[in-house]
Write an enzyme that holds these catalytic residues in place. Structure first.
Site, PDB file in Angstrom:
ATOM      1  N   GLU A  37       0.876  -1.166   0.000  1.00  0.00           N
ATOM      2  CA  GLU A  37       0.000   0.000   0.000  1.00  0.00           C
ATOM      3  C   GLU A  37       0.921   1.226   0.000  1.00  0.00           C
ATOM      4  O   GLU A  37       1.822   1.317   0.830  1.00  0.00           O
ATOM      5  CB  GLU A  37      -0.882   0.015   1.258  1.00  0.00           C
ATOM      6  CG  GLU A  37      -1.844   1.186   1.202  1.00  0.00           C
ATOM      7  CD  GLU A  37      -2.699   1.338   2.467  1.00  0.00           C
ATOM      8  OE1 GLU A  37      -2.620   0.507   3.364  1.00  0.00           O
ATOM      9  OE2 GLU A  37      -3.432   2.344   2.506  1.00  0.00           O
ATOM     10  N   ARG A 262       5.483 -13.018   9.468  1.00  0.00           N
ATOM     11  CA  ARG A 262       6.148 -11.762   9.133  1.00  0.00           C
ATOM     12  C   ARG A 262       7.468 -11.668   9.875  1.00  0.00           C
ATOM     13  O   ARG A 262       7.709 -12.347  10.872  1.00  0.00           O
ATOM     14  CB  ARG A 262       5.267 -10.570   9.464  1.00  0.00           C
ATOM     15  CG  ARG A 262       4.952 -10.400  10.940  1.00  0.00           C
ATOM     16  CD  ARG A 262       4.239  -9.056  11.191  1.00  0.00           C
ATOM     17  NE  ARG A 262       3.206  -8.771  10.225  1.00  0.00           N
ATOM     18  CZ  ARG A 262       3.160  -7.653   9.476  1.00  0.00           C
ATOM     19  NH1 ARG A 262       4.080  -6.741   9.590  1.00  0.00           N
ATOM     20  NH2 ARG A 262       2.189  -7.457   8.652  1.00  0.00           N
ATOM     21  N   LYS A 272       4.166   0.811   9.937  1.00  0.00           N
ATOM     22  CA  LYS A 272       4.281   2.051   9.157  1.00  0.00           C
ATOM     23  C   LYS A 272       3.765   3.239   9.940  1.00  0.00           C
ATOM     24  O   LYS A 272       4.258   4.344   9.781  1.00  0.00           O
ATOM     25  CB  LYS A 272       3.489   1.922   7.855  1.00  0.00           C
ATOM     26  CG  LYS A 272       4.240   1.140   6.795  1.00  0.00           C
ATOM     27  CD  LYS A 272       3.559   1.372   5.457  1.00  0.00           C
ATOM     28  CE  LYS A 272       3.521   0.107   4.642  1.00  0.00           C
ATOM     29  NZ  LYS A 272       2.507   0.118   3.611  1.00  0.00           N
TER      30      LYS A 272
HETATM   31  P1  ATP Z   1       0.168  -1.548   7.035  1.00  0.00           P
HETATM   32  O1  ATP Z   1      -0.838  -2.642   6.839  1.00  0.00           O
HETATM   33  O2  ATP Z   1       0.446  -1.166   8.452  1.00  0.00           O
HETATM   34  O3  ATP Z   1       0.027  -0.397   6.106  1.00  0.00           O
HETATM   35  P2  ATP Z   1       2.022  -3.427   5.925  1.00  0.00           P
HETATM   36  O4  ATP Z   1       3.375  -3.591   6.489  1.00  0.00           O
HETATM   37  O5  ATP Z   1       1.069  -4.539   5.945  1.00  0.00           O
HETATM   38  O6  ATP Z   1       1.529  -2.148   6.655  1.00  0.00           O
HETATM   39  P3  ATP Z   1       1.736  -3.338   3.059  1.00  0.00           P
HETATM   40  O7  ATP Z   1       2.121  -2.238   2.162  1.00  0.00           O
HETATM   41  O8  ATP Z   1       0.323  -3.765   3.081  1.00  0.00           O
HETATM   42  O9  ATP Z   1       2.168  -2.866   4.482  1.00  0.00           O
HETATM   43  O10 ATP Z   1       2.680  -4.584   2.828  1.00  0.00           O
HETATM   44  C1  ATP Z   1       2.987  -5.076   1.554  1.00  0.00           C
HETATM   45  C2  ATP Z   1       3.370  -6.522   1.641  1.00  0.00           C
HETATM   46  O11 ATP Z   1       4.491  -6.693   2.496  1.00  0.00           O
HETATM   47  C3  ATP Z   1       2.248  -7.355   2.214  1.00  0.00           C
HETATM   48  O12 ATP Z   1       2.112  -8.519   1.429  1.00  0.00           O
HETATM   49  C4  ATP Z   1       2.696  -7.669   3.598  1.00  0.00           C
HETATM   50  O13 ATP Z   1       2.202  -8.898   4.029  1.00  0.00           O
HETATM   51  C5  ATP Z   1       4.224  -7.677   3.457  1.00  0.00           C
HETATM   52  N1  ATP Z   1       4.852  -7.331   4.731  1.00  0.00           N
HETATM   53  C6  ATP Z   1       4.632  -6.224   5.463  1.00  0.00           C
HETATM   54  N2  ATP Z   1       5.328  -6.256   6.608  1.00  0.00           N
HETATM   55  C7  ATP Z   1       6.028  -7.414   6.611  1.00  0.00           C
HETATM   56  C8  ATP Z   1       6.932  -8.048   7.516  1.00  0.00           C
HETATM   57  N3  ATP Z   1       7.276  -7.475   8.663  1.00  0.00           N
HETATM   58  N4  ATP Z   1       7.456  -9.236   7.168  1.00  0.00           N
HETATM   59  C9  ATP Z   1       7.129  -9.807   6.006  1.00  0.00           C
HETATM   60  N5  ATP Z   1       6.283  -9.287   5.110  1.00  0.00           N
HETATM   61  C10 ATP Z   1       5.719  -8.112   5.398  1.00  0.00           C
END
Ligand code: ATP
Ligand code: MG
Length: 560
Positions: A37, A262, A272
């Site tokens: 996102e 994760r 974030k």
């Molecule tokens: P938020 O939902 O707080 O905005 P997010 O970290 O989920 O943050 P996204 O932009 O939705 O952000 O993440 C993009 C991809 O990265 C998703 O597929 C998510 O599952 C993966 N991702 C995010 N954080 C991690 C992490 N700590 N370890 C592994 N994969 C991650």
């Protein structure tokens, strides 16, 4: 908190993909995607997901898309879209022409919603957000049907249309899936599919005033693209039945969702929201501050893409939540830079040394290897003269037992130059040591004595007349606590490391470093790995960032 420092590179998703391929699923096609996102910069957790998605696709002859899940106009911005692309590319991955946006599918998602209404599977609800919450029930009690749930199809269609044309204010109505208010899975209790939001979207502008919820957009976007393996983090496991439900009702291509744990990394934060707070509250200097766990921060710090990829491989991919120690990442950086970074000499806290028996005005130039193990990295010329700088803490007036460096009356080796002996200590009026008077032995040129006498210490130095004066920034971990968000009594910001940045403004560097390009990495002998800052350096005036120390001081001194 449990810390694993797993060296395994197990990856259960590999096995699933290999099995699907040999079973001939999806006609042997492999397509993954990385779906950020655009509401912030990418961090090291995203790197794990990027390496996994792009890595698996490459390994099995498939492709990986970059798709922006941009369904929340309030938080998303073009600058994040651009930063994310730069970071993925820098990590070494290529989406070719497959860059997509969920917002490109808004029209199709709307059509999907209309289809679900027609099939009696969705309805427009007029309960308030609060009422919807109250009606949803709890984990132990079933929810209640909304009084609007039984609306006729025609009325739902008309209301959705009117929501779209902007007739209603934010929050006054939502479109919900009609599933099961008693489902043990809360995600299936008539989840919201569309909300009214009179907000400008970074790509679609004012075209829409209703926006699909992430849960209604994500799975269908994967399906539209033809993604075969939809890899996501564990918290989406409970959403999978909902994604499956939408796709089955619509009868469209069904990607297989696979969840993995994760990445949690010690001594940092990765949400974030918190990273944005650190930036907007000025606790760091921006998303690319070298202390941030962002890809942009790590790049500016001097981490290499290879080190990050290697880290992601080393930690493996599993299905249970675990913590990785920051030291594992730092070790990957050291391993890579130890091989690839040329050596240089830099004095961070200079102490002047006058070599009394060295001819005034004379300059010698030593040919010094750039890397002790890799002769193919060549040599460089390093000037030497009567006055040099050494590291202030390489001298002690009253050395303890294990201190083998310079002390009154003692002899040490100047790296690649001569043996020198300390004859006298000069102090200023306050009693501070300001200079050492030394003598050198001309017979030790190159660093060895013909008479076979040994010295216990070798120290680095820089010629005072030729030295480049520069700023060096000593970066350290951003938090002093392994898990900064680990307890409820304190705020994560209370655990920021007050010594995470030290600026040293009058360092003395080998003159050859003056013209080095921003982004270039070095090992400063005996000190650590350093990188020319890409933001604050000017031609002829590099600023250096410490990328990593030579050893993990955090585990040694038990600070963690
Ligand atoms: P938020 O939902 O707080 O905005 P997010 O970290 O989920 O943050 P996204 O932009 O939705 O952000 O993440 C993009 C991809 O990265 C998703 O597929 C998510 O599952 C993966 N991702 C995010 N954080 C991690 C992490 N700590 N370890 C592994 N994969 C991650
Ligand atoms: Mg997310």
């Amino acid at each position: 908190m449990s810390t694993t420092d797993s060296m395994s590179s197990s990856n259960f998703i590999r096995n699933i993909i290999a099995a699907d391929l040999s079973a001939g699923k999806n006609d042997g096609r492999i397509m993954t995607r990385f779906p950020p996102e655009p509401n912030g910069f990418l961090h090291i957790g995203h790197a794990k997901s990027i390496c996994l998605n792009f890595g698996l696709a490459a390994e099995y002859g498939g492709v990986c898309n970059l798709r922006f899940d941009d369904t929340n106009p309030v938080k998303e911005e073009d600058k994040y879209v651009e930063a994310i692309q730069e970071d993925v590319r820098w990590l070494g991955f290529d989406w070719e022409d497959r860059i997509f946006y969920a917002s490109d599918y808004f029209e199709r998602l709307y059509d999907f919603a209309v289809r679900l209404i027609r099939d009696g599977k969705a309805y427009v609800d007029e309960l308030t957000a609060e009422e919807i919450r109250a009606y949803r029930g709890t984990l132990t009690e079933p929810g209640k049907n909304s009084p609007y749930r039984g609306r006729p199809v025609e009325e739902n269609l008309e209301l959705l249309e009117r929501m779209r044309t902007g007739e209603f204010p934010d929050g006054s109505r939502v479109l919900r899936a009609k599933i099961d208010m008693a489902s043990p899975n809360m995600n299936l209790r008539d989840p919201v599919m569309y909300r009214i939001l009179h907000a400008e979207h970074h790509r679609t502008g004012r075209k829409w005033c209703i926006y699909p919820m992430y849960d209604f957009a994500h799975g269908q976007s994967d399906s539209i693209e033809g993604v075969t393996h939809s890899i996501c983090t564990l918290e989406f496991e409970d959403h999978r039945p909902l994604y499956d439900w939408f796709i089955d009702q619509l009868g469209i291509h069904h990607p297989q969702q696979i969840e993995f744990a994760r990445l949690n990394l010690s001594y940092t934060v990765m949400s974030k929201r918190r990273l944005l707070e650190l930036v907007t509250e000025g606790r760091v200097e921006g998303w690319d501050d070298p202390r941030m766990p962002t890809i942009a921060g790590m790049r500016r710090r001097g981490y290499t893409p290879a080190a990050i990829r290697n880290f992601c491989e080393r930690i493996g991919v599993g299905r249970s939540d675990s913590w990785i120690d920051m030291g594992v990442l730092e070790d990957c950086v050291r391993e890579d830079l130890n091989e690839s970074a040329p050596r240089a000499m830099a004095v961070l806290r200079p102490l002047k040394v006058v070599i009394e028996n060295y001819p005034e005005g004379e300059v010698e130039v030593f040919e010094v290897p750039n890397h002790p193990q890799n002769p193919e990295m060549g040599t460089r010329k390093v000037p030497f003269c009567r006055e040099i700088f050494i590291e202030a803490d390489d001298f002690m007036e009253e050395p303890p037992k294990k201190f083998f460096r310079l002390a009154p009356g003692r002899e040490v080796r100047l790296r690649s130059a001569y043996f020198i002996r300390c004859e006298e200590v000069i102090r200023d009026e306050q009693g501070e040591i300001v200079e050492l008077r030394c003598t050198y032995d001309p017979a030790t040129r190159g660093g060895g004595a013909p008479d076979g006498r040994k010295v216990k210490g070798t120290i680095h130095w820089v010629s005072s007349r030729h030295a480049l004066e520069a700023e060096v920034r000593l970066y350290d971990r951003l938090f002093v606590r392994a898990n900064p968000t680990g307890d409820k009594e304190t705020d994560y910001r209370d655990h920021i490391n007050p010594e995470s940045l030290k600026r040293l403004t009058s360092c003395r560097l080998e003159p050859g470093l003056a013209q080095t390009a921003p982004g270039t990495r070095y090992q400063f002998e005996r000190l650590g790995y350093f990188c020319v800052d890409t933001v604050d350096s000017a031609p002829g005036a590099p600023v250096f960032n410490r990328t990593a120390t030579l050893r993990d001081s955090w585990s040694e001194n038990g600070k963690g």
